[in-house]
Design a protein around this motif. Structure first.
Motif, PDB file in Angstrom:
ATOM      1  N   PRO A  16       0.839  -1.204   0.000  1.00 29.30           N
ATOM      2  CA  PRO A  16       0.000   0.000   0.000  1.00 29.30           C
ATOM      3  C   PRO A  16       0.876   1.256   0.000  1.00 29.30           C
ATOM      4  CG  PRO A  16      -0.877  -1.607   1.540  1.00 29.30           C
ATOM      5  CD  PRO A  16       0.449  -2.147   1.070  1.00 29.30           C
ATOM      6  N   ILE A  17       0.339   2.339  -0.530  1.00 30.79           N
ATOM      7  CA  ILE A  17       1.119   3.560  -0.736  1.00 30.79           C
ATOM      8  C   ILE A  17       1.742   4.084   0.545  1.00 30.79           C
ATOM      9  CG2 ILE A  17      -0.920   5.021  -0.461  1.00 30.79           C
ATOM     10  CD1 ILE A  17       2.095   5.566  -2.834  1.00 30.79           C
ATOM     11  N   GLY A  18       1.043   3.948   1.668  1.00 31.35           N
ATOM     12  CA  GLY A  18       1.595   4.432   2.932  1.00 31.35           C
ATOM     13  C   GLY A  18       2.878   3.701   3.305  1.00 31.35           C
ATOM     14  N   TYR A  19       2.856   2.382   3.213  1.00 29.51           N
ATOM     15  CA  TYR A  19       4.051   1.588   3.490  1.00 29.51           C
ATOM     16  C   TYR A  19       5.169   1.920   2.506  1.00 29.51           C
ATOM     17  CZ  TYR A  19       1.472  -1.483   6.706  1.00 29.51           C
ATOM     18  OH  TYR A  19       0.756  -1.985   7.761  1.00 29.51           O
ATOM     19  N   LEU A  21       5.717   4.689   0.887  1.00 23.84           N
ATOM     20  CA  LEU A  21       6.307   6.002   1.164  1.00 23.84           C
ATOM     21  C   LEU A  21       7.262   5.947   2.350  1.00 23.84           C
ATOM     22  CD1 LEU A  21       3.255   8.406   0.609  1.00 23.84           C
ATOM     23  CD2 LEU A  21       5.327   8.201  -0.800  1.00 23.84           C
ATOM     24  N   VAL A  22       6.848   5.257   3.399  1.00 22.83           N
ATOM     25  CA  VAL A  22       7.718   5.125   4.571  1.00 22.83           C
ATOM     26  C   VAL A  22       9.023   4.441   4.186  1.00 22.83           C
ATOM     27  CG1 VAL A  22       7.992   3.958   6.790  1.00 22.83           C
ATOM     28  CG2 VAL A  22       5.843   5.136   6.250  1.00 22.83           C
TER      29      VAL A  22
END
Length: 280
Positions: A16-19, A21-22
């Motif tokens: 997922p995009i959140g992971y 980005l991190v």
């Protein structure tokens, strides 16, 4: 652990995009830090990352058999897991170098010593975690035999290569790691195909194996032998062609050879651990 229906995924998926980005921010931060620090790069430093290559493969096996907590699972998929492990390994390298520890000795508390030791501990934890949650009745004999055969073949090829092409000696331990990593990949693939009944997900590898399956030798010695031969030849050629570059630009040359070693050692370690804990 539950075993997924598809043991060797044909494709890769991003988290997922959140992971993502991190992970991207962390990786860039580590890369920038290493560039600023400029740690010493030798063949022993690069070889110290071999356990981290095994760690990445072991973590991916845990992902495949659903042995990872859901909150961490997106970091363990392919190819994300290799970026995740590279980030942690790079941070360990940077922190060790900043601490002012000597980088020219192959023993703790040297940089390669600490990088190699920390990677080994984490790899052992991941492998132990996978073995503890594997299918009932672990398959030990064939994967173990695969390691023995790979060591013998790699030692013979590396020894012969150094004698036949003396300039390859400049690649040092990294050259040996390249040969061993790709030998392990070839042998483990052959064991999985010809003995244990697993499949091959890489299109190129599958094409080589399908070609070998159509030869008269297939009924006698199986189809994996050709893949082993191809891997051995390619590894030897890479070491030969990279030798001059390593002599002229040691740091960059060792790092590039390390990357080549990783794409052999990683899949090989992955195969053997998966074959040990999963029944096809």
């Amino acid at each position: 652990m539950q075993v997924p229906a598809q043991l060797l995924p044909a494709g890769s998926a991003l988290p997922p995009i959140g992971y993502l980005l991190v992970l991207a921010v962390a990786f860039v931060a580590v890369a920038v830090s290493l560039r600023r620090i400029g740690p010493c790069v030798t063949d022993r430093v690069v070889v110290a990352f071999a356990p981290w290559m095994v760690l990445g493969s072991s973590c991916y096996v845990l992902y495949q058999v659903h042995g990872v907590p859901p909150v961490l699972r997106p970091f363990f998929g392919s190819p994300t897991v290799y970026l995740s492990v590279a980030t942690v390994a790079g941070a360990t390298w940077a922190a060790t170098a900043v601490a002012g520890l000597p980088a020219d000795r192959w023993r703790p508390p040297s940089v390669p010593g600490i990088v190699g030791l920390s990677g080994s501990v984490l790899a052992l934890v991941a492998v132990g975690w996978a073995l503890a949650g594997g299918a009932p009745g672990l398959t030990i004999a064939w994967p173990a035999l695969g390691i023995v055969v790979a060591v013998i073949l790699a030692a013979a090829v590396w020894s012969g290569l150094r004698r036949a092409v003396p300039k390859t000696q400049v690649t040092g331990a990294v050259g040996a790691l390249v040969v061993f990593g790709h030998t392990l990949d070839g042998v483990s693939t052959a064991v999985g195909l010809d003995v244990l009944g697993f499949g091959e997900r890489s299109p190129v590898s599958r094409a080589i194996i399908e070609f070998a399956a159509g030869l008269p030798t297939a009924e006698i010695i199986g189809a994996g032998w050709l893949f082993i031969l191809v891997k051995l030849v390619l590894a030897a050629l890479v070491v030969v062609f990279m030798s001059d570059y390593v002599r002229e630009e040691p740091a960059e040359g060792y790092l590039l050879l390390g990357a080549v070693a990783a794409v052999g050692l990683g899949p090989g370690a992955h195969n053997l651990l998966l074959f040990t804990i999963v029944t096809p």
